[in-house]
Design a protein around this motif. Structure first.
Motif, PDB file in Angstrom:
ATOM      1  N   UNK A 214       0.832  -1.207   0.000  1.00  0.00           N
ATOM      2  CA  UNK A 214       0.000   0.000   0.000  1.00  0.00           C
ATOM      3  C   UNK A 214       0.866   1.256   0.000  1.00  0.00           C
ATOM      4  N   UNK A 215       2.104   1.108   0.458  1.00  0.00           N
ATOM      5  CA  UNK A 215       2.957   2.288   0.641  1.00  0.00           C
ATOM      6  C   UNK A 215       3.551   2.800  -0.671  1.00  0.00           C
ATOM      7  N   UNK A 216       3.927   1.884  -1.557  1.00  0.00           N
ATOM      8  CA  UNK A 216       4.630   2.296  -2.777  1.00  0.00           C
ATOM      9  C   UNK A 216       3.651   2.392  -3.940  1.00  0.00           C
ATOM     10  N   UNK A 217       3.383   3.607  -4.402  1.00  0.00           N
ATOM     11  CA  UNK A 217       2.434   3.765  -5.506  1.00  0.00           C
ATOM     12  C   UNK A 217       2.871   2.954  -6.733  1.00  0.00           C
ATOM     13  N   UNK A 218       1.941   2.199  -7.283  1.00  0.00           N
ATOM     14  CA  UNK A 218       2.221   1.436  -8.503  1.00  0.00           C
ATOM     15  C   UNK A 218       2.704   0.028  -8.251  1.00  0.00           C
ATOM     16  N   UNK A 219       3.064  -0.287  -7.014  1.00  0.00           N
ATOM     17  CA  UNK A 219       3.637  -1.612  -6.752  1.00  0.00           C
ATOM     18  C   UNK A 219       2.611  -2.725  -6.966  1.00  0.00           C
ATOM     19  N   UNK A 220       1.443  -2.573  -6.368  1.00  0.00           N
ATOM     20  CA  UNK A 220       0.437  -3.642  -6.496  1.00  0.00           C
ATOM     21  C   UNK A 220       0.077  -3.893  -7.955  1.00  0.00           C
ATOM     22  N   UNK A 221      -0.082  -2.800  -8.692  1.00  0.00           N
ATOM     23  CA  UNK A 221      -0.483  -2.926 -10.098  1.00  0.00           C
ATOM     24  C   UNK A 221       0.581  -3.644 -10.921  1.00  0.00           C
TER      25      UNK A 221
END
Ligand SMILES: [Zn+2]
Length: 491
Positions: free
Chosen positions: A160-167
């Motif tokens: 949740x912390x790093x934008x773009x990681x989950x995607x």
């Protein structure tokens, strides 16, 4: 019990972190009350320090006691973000007894290596408990160490912390890792407050602090609430600040500004604030930290081990930022040796410097690793040998090879010592290490307990480890690609 009043006689003493004198120290009620040139008065109980070099205890400005039980569990090619992805397998399934044990083996190592006080961001998953925090505080109290025990807390996972990681993750991993949740921050802070209100040990040596783990891992309302609580309870607050390039890249993505600017806007920066690492800070951030009285703790060994970089300590100190030195955890530095951290603080400054004039000198590094760290912990009059200052002392064997021949004592300590010449450690006037043994802990029993705990925890976390090992590699590749695509004005 040692006498309440002791004359430490015959040592070569570092006075005021400035110069050495053949002097005797009068210690009363845990404090140095007087310094006599030569032998001093004859009518007092004496501790013989002849043949010793006497210096103040080193102060570890940043560590994690939970890391001690995780020693040896971090892959040798792990980056910070990969390491964080693996945290559930390293730190999961722990009881309060495990927290206590980890803090005890951590304290034993620090004492053996000349550290008399530490700032411990202690972590517990999924969130802090009163019993876990109290167990850590009691461990330091029992070891006779000084410490700030700060629950390391977060309300976002790394996904949740790093934008773009989950995607960027494959579908199956996204579903599993994206579903992990940390406790609500209101609940977390309520537990911290309860633990602080019922603090189990005297606060003269072991006191509470707050440790919002990493700004990106904490929502803005949470960070604001941490700052307000730290102010209300008058306690130090520490976070990991700009430890990696990825954190600054993600800060631009999430906040549109640097991490320090964001923390400043939220009202976190103050003299009670310290940022651990501070590797990726630009000049404007240094100026902001200085203006607000905030500090940075330099953790050179961990930054090298995880490939995070080299902190701009010269630039920070020149800008007026208060600087301390730390080891970081036993599992990311593979040691909690403040002598090593001290030496690296001096030597690594040479890699970044344009000229020898801007190197961190031996005395400057020594002050950072003693009174510098202590100030960031909120401890007053710790880290220096002077009347009115704490009797936290190290006794080095001046016949040891590091001092043969003896010419420039402080330089030889900073550039050669690794705790091999350490013979006694005193904290608040009490000996805690002598004759090769930590006097306050049963190290043999701890060794057995740690081995048993590691075996049990590794088995309990085996399934989690299979998942996080795979996740860690994906996280590392994401960060690598994201950083490569996002130039920063700092290097
Ligand atoms: Zn850390």
């Amino acid at each position: 019990m040692p006498p309440a009043q002791t004359l430490i006689r015959g040592g070569l003493v570092l006075v005021e972190n400035d110069h050495f004198e053949q002097a005797s120290l009068l210690v009363r009620d845990s404090v140095i009350v007087d310094i006599f040139q030569g032998d001093g008065p004859d009518d007092l109980p004496v501790m013989d320090a002849s043949g010793r070099i006497v210096i103040p205890g080193l102060v570890n400005g940043h560590t994690h006691s939970h890391g001690a039980l995780g020693r040896g569990g971090v892959a040798q090619d792990a980056t910070l973000e990969q390491f964080l992805a693996g945290a559930p397998a390293l730190n999961g399934q722990r009881t309060a007894a495990d927290m206590r044990l980890s803090a005890q083996i951590s304290a034993a190592e620090m004492i053996r290596k000349g550290c008399t006080a530490c700032f411990d961001l202690t972590g517990e998953l999924p969130g802090p408990t009163v019993t876990g925090l109290h167990a850590v505080a009691e461990a330091y109290h029992g070891a006779g160490m000084r410490a700030v025990v700060a629950p390391m807390i977060a309300d976002r996972t790394i996904y949740q912390a790093l934008p773009g990681l989950l995607a960027a993750l494959p579908d199956d991993m996204r579903q599993v890792l994206g579903a992990i949740r940390l406790p609500e921050w209101e609940q977390t802070l309520a537990i911290c407050e309860e633990a602080f209100a019922s603090w189990p040990v005297p606060v003269d040596r072991v006191r509470p602090g707050l440790g919002p783990a990493i700004p990106l891992h904490c929502s803005d309302p949470f960070l604001r609430a941490c700052a307000a609580l730290a102010e209300r309870l008058d306690m130090p607050l520490q976070t990991h600040l700009a430890e990696t390039r990825m954190q600054q890249v993600a800060a631009q993505d999430r906040y549109g500004m640097t991490l320090t600017a964001h923390l400043g806007a939220l009202g976190l920066l103050s003299p009670r604030f310290s940022g651990a690492h501070g590797v990726w800070l630009d000049d404007a951030e240094a100026a902001l930290l200085a203006k607000t009285g905030a500090g940075i703790v330099h953790n050179p060994l961990s930054n090298l081990r995880l490939g995070s970089g080299i902190a701009p300590i010269r630039a920070l100190a020149d800008a007026g930022v208060r600087v301390g030195v730390g080891t970081d955890a036993a599992n990311t530095s593979d040691s909690q040796n403040m002598f090593e951290a001290l030496r690296l603080a001096a030597n690594l400054s040479r890699v970044r410097a344009n000229s020898a004039q801007s190197w961190v000198a031996a005395q400057e590094a020594f002050c950072m690793a003693t009174e510098g760290s202590a100030r960031l912990m909120g401890f007053d009059r710790i880290g220096r040998i002077a009347p009115g200052w704490a009797a936290d002392l190290l006794f080095l064997d001046r016949t040891y090879c590091h001092y043969v021949p003896l010419r420039d004592v402080l330089s030889q300590i900073v550039f050669s010592e690794n705790a091999a010449a350490l013979r006694e450690v005193m904290i608040a006037g009490d000996l805690v290490f002598a004759g090769g043994k930590v006097l306050t802990l049963d190290e043999a029993a701890l060794q057995q307990a740690a081995q048993d705990a590691a075996q049990r925890l590794d088995a309990a976390n085996l399934e989690t480890r299979l998942l996080t090992d795979a996740a860690g590699l994906l996280v590392r590749s994401f960060c690598h690609a994201r950083c490569a695509a996002h130039p920063l004005p700092i290097h």
